[in-house]
Design a protein around this motif. Structure first.
Motif, PDB file in Angstrom:
ATOM      1  N   GLY A   1     -26.048  46.039  31.338  1.00 17.64           N
ATOM      2  CA  GLY A   1     -25.484  44.713  31.100  1.00 17.64           C
ATOM      3  C   GLY A   1     -24.891  44.546  29.720  1.00 17.64           C
ATOM      4  N   ASP A   2     -24.829  43.277  29.315  1.00 21.23           N
ATOM      5  CA  ASP A   2     -24.167  42.885  28.069  1.00 21.23           C
ATOM      6  C   ASP A   2     -25.221  42.774  26.964  1.00 21.23           C
ATOM      7  OD1 ASP A   2     -22.904  41.561  25.990  1.00 21.23           O
ATOM      8  OD2 ASP A   2     -21.977  40.053  27.273  1.00 21.23           O
ATOM      9  N   ILE A   3     -25.068  43.547  25.917  1.00 19.95           N
ATOM     10  CA  ILE A   3     -26.091  43.581  24.851  1.00 19.95           C
ATOM     11  C   ILE A   3     -26.225  42.235  24.133  1.00 19.95           C
ATOM     12  CG2 ILE A   3     -24.620  44.451  22.970  1.00 19.95           C
ATOM     13  CD1 ILE A   3     -27.061  46.328  22.274  1.00 19.95           C
ATOM     14  N   THR A   4     -25.188  41.418  24.164  1.00 19.29           N
ATOM     15  CA  THR A   4     -25.291  40.125  23.459  1.00 19.29           C
ATOM     16  C   THR A   4     -26.284  39.182  24.151  1.00 19.29           C
ATOM     17  OG1 THR A   4     -23.442  39.114  24.657  1.00 19.29           O
ATOM     18  CG2 THR A   4     -22.908  40.264  22.605  1.00 19.29           C
TER      19      THR A   4
ATOM     20  N   ALA B   1     -20.202  49.649  15.185  1.00 20.15           N
ATOM     21  CA  ALA B   1     -19.197  49.092  14.273  1.00 20.15           C
ATOM     22  C   ALA B   1     -18.248  50.166  13.750  1.00 20.15           C
ATOM     23  CB  ALA B   1     -19.925  48.428  13.100  1.00 20.15           C
ATOM     24  N   ASN B   2     -17.220  49.724  13.017  1.00 20.88           N
ATOM     25  CA  ASN B   2     -16.425  50.653  12.206  1.00 20.88           C
ATOM     26  C   ASN B   2     -16.810  50.452  10.740  1.00 20.88           C
ATOM     27  OD1 ASN B   2     -14.727  48.473  11.118  1.00 20.88           O
ATOM     28  ND2 ASN B   2     -13.789  48.450  13.150  1.00 20.88           N
ATOM     29  N   SER B   3     -16.335  51.345   9.872  1.00 19.57           N
ATOM     30  CA  SER B   3     -16.771  51.337   8.473  1.00 19.57           C
ATOM     31  C   SER B   3     -16.421  50.049   7.731  1.00 19.57           C
ATOM     32  CB  SER B   3     -16.131  52.505   7.721  1.00 19.57           C
ATOM     33  OG  SER B   3     -16.691  53.706   8.177  1.00 19.57           O
TER      34      SER B   3
ATOM     35  N   LEU C   1     -16.444  47.118   9.092  1.00 23.54           N
ATOM     36  CA  LEU C   1     -17.130  46.001   9.767  1.00 23.54           C
ATOM     37  C   LEU C   1     -16.143  44.932  10.210  1.00 23.54           C
ATOM     38  CD1 LEU C   1     -20.374  45.608   7.576  1.00 23.54           C
ATOM     39  CD2 LEU C   1     -20.006  47.090   9.546  1.00 23.54           C
ATOM     40  N   GLU C   2     -14.984  45.391  10.693  1.00 23.61           N
ATOM     41  CA  GLU C   2     -14.004  44.481  11.308  1.00 23.61           C
ATOM     42  C   GLU C   2     -14.237  44.571  12.808  1.00 23.61           C
ATOM     43  OE1 GLU C   2     -11.926  42.264  10.106  1.00 23.61           O
ATOM     44  OE2 GLU C   2     -12.525  42.680   8.043  1.00 23.61           O
ATOM     45  N   HIS C   3     -14.797  43.507  13.334  1.00 24.22           N
ATOM     46  CA  HIS C   3     -15.319  43.566  14.699  1.00 24.22           C
ATOM     47  C   HIS C   3     -14.269  43.128  15.726  1.00 24.22           C
ATOM     48  CE1 HIS C   3     -18.883  44.236  12.448  1.00 24.22           C
ATOM     49  NE2 HIS C   3     -19.019  42.976  12.063  1.00 24.22           N
ATOM     50  N   GLY C   4     -13.428  44.088  16.137  1.00 23.36           N
ATOM     51  CA  GLY C   4     -12.352  43.754  17.064  1.00 23.36           C
ATOM     52  C   GLY C   4     -12.755  43.802  18.526  1.00 23.36           C
ATOM     53  N   GLY C   5     -12.947  45.028  19.041  1.00 21.22           N
ATOM     54  CA  GLY C   5     -13.171  45.182  20.481  1.00 21.22           C
ATOM     55  C   GLY C   5     -14.568  45.658  20.804  1.00 21.22           C
ATOM     56  N   GLY C   6     -14.781  46.034  22.053  1.00 18.57           N
ATOM     57  CA  GLY C   6     -16.050  46.618  22.506  1.00 18.57           C
ATOM     58  C   GLY C   6     -17.245  45.743  22.188  1.00 18.57           C
ATOM     59  N   VAL C   7     -18.352  46.396  21.864  1.00 21.17           N
ATOM     60  CA  VAL C   7     -19.606  45.686  21.547  1.00 21.17           C
ATOM     61  C   VAL C   7     -19.380  44.734  20.367  1.00 21.17           C
ATOM     62  CG1 VAL C   7     -21.959  45.991  20.693  1.00 21.17           C
ATOM     63  CG2 VAL C   7     -21.051  47.598  22.366  1.00 21.17           C
ATOM     64  N   ALA C   8     -18.681  45.230  19.353  1.00 14.97           N
ATOM     65  CA  ALA C   8     -18.479  44.448  18.124  1.00 14.97           C
ATOM     66  C   ALA C   8     -17.752  43.136  18.419  1.00 14.97           C
ATOM     67  CB  ALA C   8     -17.692  45.283  17.113  1.00 14.97           C
TER      68      ALA C   8
ATOM     69  N   PRO D   1     -26.689  49.736  21.903  1.00 14.58           N
ATOM     70  CA  PRO D   1     -25.679  50.070  22.916  1.00 14.58           C
ATOM     71  C   PRO D   1     -25.472  51.593  22.891  1.00 14.58           C
ATOM     72  CG  PRO D   1     -24.567  49.453  20.897  1.00 14.58           C
ATOM     73  CD  PRO D   1     -26.070  49.422  20.601  1.00 14.58           C
ATOM     74  N   ALA D   2     -24.598  52.083  23.754  1.00 11.64           N
ATOM     75  CA  ALA D   2     -24.271  53.518  23.742  1.00 11.64           C
ATOM     76  C   ALA D   2     -23.216  53.752  22.655  1.00 11.64           C
ATOM     77  CB  ALA D   2     -23.761  53.939  25.118  1.00 11.64           C
ATOM     78  N   ILE D   3     -23.720  53.783  21.401  1.00 14.11           N
ATOM     79  CA  ILE D   3     -22.852  53.910  20.220  1.00 14.11           C
ATOM     80  C   ILE D   3     -21.886  55.089  20.379  1.00 14.11           C
ATOM     81  CG2 ILE D   3     -22.870  54.350  17.706  1.00 14.11           C
ATOM     82  CD1 ILE D   3     -25.871  53.351  17.816  1.00 14.11           C
ATOM     83  N   SER D   4     -20.647  54.868  20.007  1.00 13.23           N
ATOM     84  CA  SER D   4     -19.590  55.901  19.973  1.00 13.23           C
ATOM     85  C   SER D   4     -19.011  56.292  21.329  1.00 13.23           C
ATOM     86  CB  SER D   4     -20.072  57.191  19.276  1.00 13.23           C
ATOM     87  OG  SER D   4     -20.090  57.027  17.873  1.00 13.23           O
ATOM     88  N   THR D   5     -19.517  55.713  22.426  1.00 13.59           N
ATOM     89  CA  THR D   5     -19.035  56.168  23.743  1.00 13.59           C
ATOM     90  C   THR D   5     -17.899  55.312  24.311  1.00 13.59           C
ATOM     91  OG1 THR D   5     -20.625  54.868  25.025  1.00 13.59           O
ATOM     92  CG2 THR D   5     -21.328  57.078  24.339  1.00 13.59           C
ATOM     93  N   GLY D   6     -17.414  54.357  23.513  1.00 15.72           N
ATOM     94  CA  GLY D   6     -16.297  53.531  23.985  1.00 15.72           C
ATOM     95  C   GLY D   6     -15.027  53.940  23.254  1.00 15.72           C
ATOM     96  N   ILE D   7     -14.575  53.081  22.367  1.00 12.69           N
ATOM     97  CA  ILE D   7     -13.354  53.325  21.596  1.00 12.69           C
ATOM     98  C   ILE D   7     -13.464  54.640  20.802  1.00 12.69           C
ATOM     99  CG2 ILE D   7     -11.972  52.383  19.671  1.00 12.69           C
ATOM    100  CD1 ILE D   7     -12.784  49.554  20.906  1.00 12.69           C
ATOM    101  N   PHE D   8     -14.650  55.013  20.370  1.00 15.07           N
ATOM    102  CA  PHE D   8     -14.829  56.232  19.567  1.00 15.07           C
ATOM    103  C   PHE D   8     -14.906  57.517  20.407  1.00 15.07           C
ATOM    104  CE2 PHE D   8     -16.522  54.252  15.324  1.00 15.07           C
ATOM    105  CZ  PHE D   8     -15.278  53.661  15.131  1.00 15.07           C
ATOM    106  N   GLY D   9     -14.851  57.364  21.732  1.00 11.94           N
ATOM    107  CA  GLY D   9     -14.529  58.494  22.608  1.00 11.94           C
ATOM    108  C   GLY D   9     -15.551  59.604  22.829  1.00 11.94           C
TER     109      GLY D   9
END
Ligand code: AR6
Length: 179
Positions: A17-20, A31-33, A35-42, A123-131
């Motif tokens: 489900g949704d971690i939020t 996150a990215n370095s 901490l600009e929270h655009g897509g995905g979990v962030a 969440p499953a860190i790195s498995t979305g936008i980070f590929g």
């Protein structure tokens, strides 16, 4: 029912489900370095928790500089049920070594311990936008949990929240094999 329980009563739970929406003292943000929270979990965390999380994140980066890959930063959780968001930066697969995911998970657990928290949701860190592939990420998370859980003093619940059937099935298989 938890997937696994260590002798010191630390449990590992997998949910879909949704971690939020997860009730835990801290939720971990992929996150990215900057901490600009655009897509995905962030993106979901800021949409649901409120802009205050983005503002506190920018303040953190202004004070400390970008978060290194495998590092962590903490903010409040705004309107979320959690008390804190632990932002960690996973590796971008193909650019940084996936082994850095070990640091991201380890440092998130350490930060939650330091804050005296009893539950943490990843969440499953790195498995979305980070590929990164689910299977490789699951193996590293399993290894960290197996290594760190026996030494935890405050944390009693480790929750891994997976988005969608495929992620859930791969993580379930790998974690039940490896824990
Ligand atoms: N709840 C749980 N899991 C989710 C959710 C959600 N609401 N949304 C997506 N996932 P990602 P990354 C899954 O891309 O790969 C952001 O823009 C998703 O299916 O969130 O570490 C950041 O700002 C995937 O399996 O994180 C960074 O720039 C997993 O969560 C970058 O993406 C992680 O996907 C970080 O990329």
């Amino acid at each position: 029912m938890p997937l696994f329980k260590f002798p010191n009563e630390v449990t590992v739970e997998l949910i879909k489900g949704d971690i939020t929406e997860v009730e835990a003292d801290a939720i971990v943000n992929a996150a990215n370095s900057y901490l600009e929270h655009g897509g995905g979990v962030a993106g979901a965390i800021v949409r649901r928790g409120g802009w205050v999380i983005q503002e506190e994140s920018r303040e953190w980066v202004r004070k400390h500089g970008p978060v290194p890959v495998g590092g962590v930063a903490v903010t409040s959780a705004g309107k979320l049920k959690a008390k804190y968001v632990i932002h960690t930066v996973g590796p971008r697969c193909g650019i940084e070594p996936i082994e850095k995911l070990d640091d991201a998970v380890t440092n998130s657990l350490k930060k939650a311990e330091e804050l005296g928290l009893t539950s943490i949701a990843f969440p499953a860190i790195s498995t979305g936008i980070f590929g990164c592939p689910y299977e490789d990420a699951a193996r590293i998370m399993a290894r960290v949990i197996k290594r760190e859980a026996p030494g935890l003093r405050n944390i009693r619940r480790i929750i891994i929240c997976l988005y969608g059937d495929e992620a859930f099935n791969v993580f379930s298989k790998v974690l039940s094999d490896e824990l």
